[in-house]
Design a protein around this motif. Structure first.
Motif, PDB file in Angstrom:
ATOM      1  N   GLN A 182       0.719  -1.118  -0.029  1.00  0.00           N
ATOM      2  CA  GLN A 182      -0.583  -0.272   0.433  1.00  0.00           C
ATOM      3  C   GLN A 182       0.856   1.243   0.098  1.00  0.00           C
ATOM      4  O   GLN A 182       0.723   2.579  -0.396  1.00  0.00           O
ATOM      5  CB  GLN A 182      -1.074  -0.307   1.620  1.00  0.00           C
ATOM      6  N   LEU A 183       1.960   1.764   0.836  1.00  0.00           N
ATOM      7  CA  LEU A 183       3.087   2.269   0.943  1.00  0.00           C
ATOM      8  C   LEU A 183       3.644   2.872  -0.591  1.00  0.00           C
ATOM      9  O   LEU A 183       3.547   4.113  -1.175  1.00  0.00           O
ATOM     10  CB  LEU A 183       4.085   2.345   1.879  1.00  0.00           C
ATOM     11  N   GLU A 184       3.930   1.999  -1.160  1.00  0.00           N
ATOM     12  CA  GLU A 184       4.781   1.511  -2.269  1.00  0.00           C
ATOM     13  C   GLU A 184       3.839   2.383  -3.849  1.00  0.00           C
ATOM     14  O   GLU A 184       3.829   3.224  -4.199  1.00  0.00           O
ATOM     15  CB  GLU A 184       5.071  -0.061  -2.764  1.00  0.00           C
ATOM     16  N   LEU A 185       2.499   1.880  -3.429  1.00  0.00           N
ATOM     17  CA  LEU A 185       1.205   1.954  -4.777  1.00  0.00           C
ATOM     18  C   LEU A 185       0.999   3.484  -4.169  1.00  0.00           C
ATOM     19  O   LEU A 185       1.074   4.525  -5.089  1.00  0.00           O
ATOM     20  CB  LEU A 185       0.147   1.235  -4.108  1.00  0.00           C
ATOM     21  N   LEU A 186       0.352   4.105  -3.074  1.00  0.00           N
ATOM     22  CA  LEU A 186       0.389   5.614  -2.184  1.00  0.00           C
ATOM     23  C   LEU A 186       1.772   6.384  -2.681  1.00  0.00           C
ATOM     24  O   LEU A 186       1.955   7.628  -3.631  1.00  0.00           O
ATOM     25  CB  LEU A 186       0.427   5.511  -1.272  1.00  0.00           C
TER      26      LEU A 186
END
Length: 341
Positions: free
Chosen positions: A267-271
Motif C-alpha cells: 500500500q505504501l509503494e502504491l501511494l
C-alpha cells in the motif's frame, strides 16, 4: 326521561346508519377531471381551511377520498358494459394521461439457433391440432400430456429387437433414453439463455455424442481429475501421461491473519507511485533496450558493408586471379588434375 333517552338512541342509530349508507350523488363546485382508462380522477376544488381545522384530519381526508371515489365509480358505470359468465364488466376506454414507466421497456427476445436456421431456410411453423387419432385405443386423444395418444409408458410388454442384448431391461433403457432427452432439451434451453445474455459457458466435460474423439476423452479425464476437493493435486498419473494444457492459473490471496507487513509495504509503494509526479524508471529495462538497439544498428552496418564489398569485387575485370594459378593468364592452357589424363 326514559322516553327521551330512547328517542336519542334511535336518532343516533339512524344517523350512524345514514353515514354508512351515504348517497351515491356527490355535489362538487367544480367537476372532476376523469381518465377512465387509468381509473384516475383529479379534484381541483379548494379545501376549506376552517373545516380542515375543526374536524379531525383523518376523518376529513377519509370523507374527501370517499366522495371522489364515488364520483369515479359513477363515471365508470357510464361506460358500456357486457356480461362475462356470471359477472358484469365494464369496457374501459383508451388512456388519456401518459404515465412514465419505472423501468425501460423490455428488449425483444433474441432468436434461438433453431429459429435462426428456420428463418434462413424458410421453414414456417405449422400449428398442430391438440387431438390426434389413436389406432390402439380407436379414439381421439390428446397429442401431449396425460392420456395422450400412442403413450408407450403404459406398455406392459416390449418386443426385444434382434440386434439388442436379450438380457437387457428394455423398460429401464426406455426410461433412461427419456431422461437423456429431457436433460438435452434443458441443456439447450440454458445454452440459448446464455447466448442471448452473452455469457461464456464453462466447460462441460464429455457430452453424450455418437463418437468421442481423442480430445473429448482427454478433456473429460482432466475434468474428472480436477473435480476433487484438492483440485487434482493428489491424483495419480500414468507413466507417459502428459500434463493438461490451458488449465489456467489459480489466483493466490494473502492470508487474512498473521503478519501484515507485506500488505503495508504494498500500500505504501502504491501511494508513493501515485504521489510522485515523475514516472518510475526501470533502469535495467532501459539499458537492455539501448543495448538491443545498438546491436541492431551494428548488425545493419556490417550487412551494408559486406554487400558493398561483394558488389565492387564483381565489377572488377582483369585484376582477378587466373584459373591456371597465380600469375597465370586467362587465355592460357588449362592444367588437368594429377592422376587424370
Amino acid at each position: 326521561m326514559a322516553a327521551c333517552s330512547v328517542e336519542a338512541l334511535l336518532a343516533k342509530a339512524e344517523q350512524e346508519e345514514a353515514e354508512k349508507l351515504k348517497s351515491i350523488s356527490v355535489h362538487k363546485e367544480l367537476d372532476l377531471e376523469f381518465d377512465i382508462g387509468n381509473l384516475l380522477a383529479c379534484d381541483k376544488n379548494r379545501i376549506e381551511a376552517r373545516e380542515f381545522r375543526e374536524q379531525k384530519k383523518d376523518d376529513f381526508l377519509r370523507a374527501l377520498a370517499r366522495d371522489n371515489t364515488q364520483l369515479l365509480i359513477n363515471e365508470v358505470w357510464k361506460q358500456p358494459t357486457e356480461r362475462v359468465q356470471e359477472a358484469i364488466v365494464v369496457k374501459l376506454p383508451d388512456t388519456v394521461t401518459p404515465l412514465p414507466r419505472e423501468k425501460p421497456p423490455p428488449k425483444p427476445r433474441p432468436p434461438t439457433k433453431w429459429e435462426e436456421f428456420a428463418k434462413l431456410k424458410g421453414i414456417q411453423k405449422k400449428k398442430k391440432t391438440n387431438l390426434v387419432w389413436d389406432e390402439n385405443a380407436k379414439e381421439w386423444r390428446r397429442r401431449w400430456g396425460y392420456k395422450r395418444a400412442k403413450d408407450d409408458t403404459k406398455d406392459w410388454l416390449i418386443e426385444v429387437p434382434e440386434t439388442a442384448d436379450p438380457n437387457e431391461d428394455q423398460f429401464a433403457k426406455r426410461a433412461k433414453a427419456k431422461k437423456e432427452r429431457v436433460a438435452k432439451n434443458e441443456f439447450n434451453r440454458l445454452k440459448n439463455i446464455a447466448r442471448a445474455q452473452k455469457i461464456k459457458l464453462p466447460g462441460v466435460g464429455l457430452t453424450p455424442v455418437a463418437q468421442q474423439s481423442k480430445d473429448d476423452l482427454t478433456r473429460a479425464v482432466n475434468v474428472a481429475k480436477t473435480s476433487t476437493a484438492s483440485v487434482g493435486r493428489f491424483q495419480d498419473r500414468l507413466p507417459k501421461e502428459k500434463a493438461p494444457k490451458n488449465q489456467g492459473k489459480r489466483r493466490q490471496f494473502d492470508p487474512l491473519i498473521g503478519d501484515f507487513s507485506n500488505e503495508k509495504n504494498k500500500q505504501l509503494e502504491l501511494l508513493k507511485q501515485m504521489d510522485s509526479k515523475k514516472p518510475k524508471l526501470n533502469i535495467t529495462k532501459a539499458v537492455n533496450k539501448q543495448m538491443r538497439e545498438e546491436d541492431r544498428e551494428e548488425a545493419a552496418a556490417k550487412y551494408k558493408k559486406g554487400a558493398g564489398k561483394k558488389g565492387r569485387k564483381g565489377n572488377m575485370s582483369g585484376k582477378g586471379k587466373g584459373k591456371g594459378g597465380k600469375g597465370g593468364k586467362a587465355g592460357g592452357p588449362k592444367r588437368g588434375k594429377p592422376g587424370k589424363r
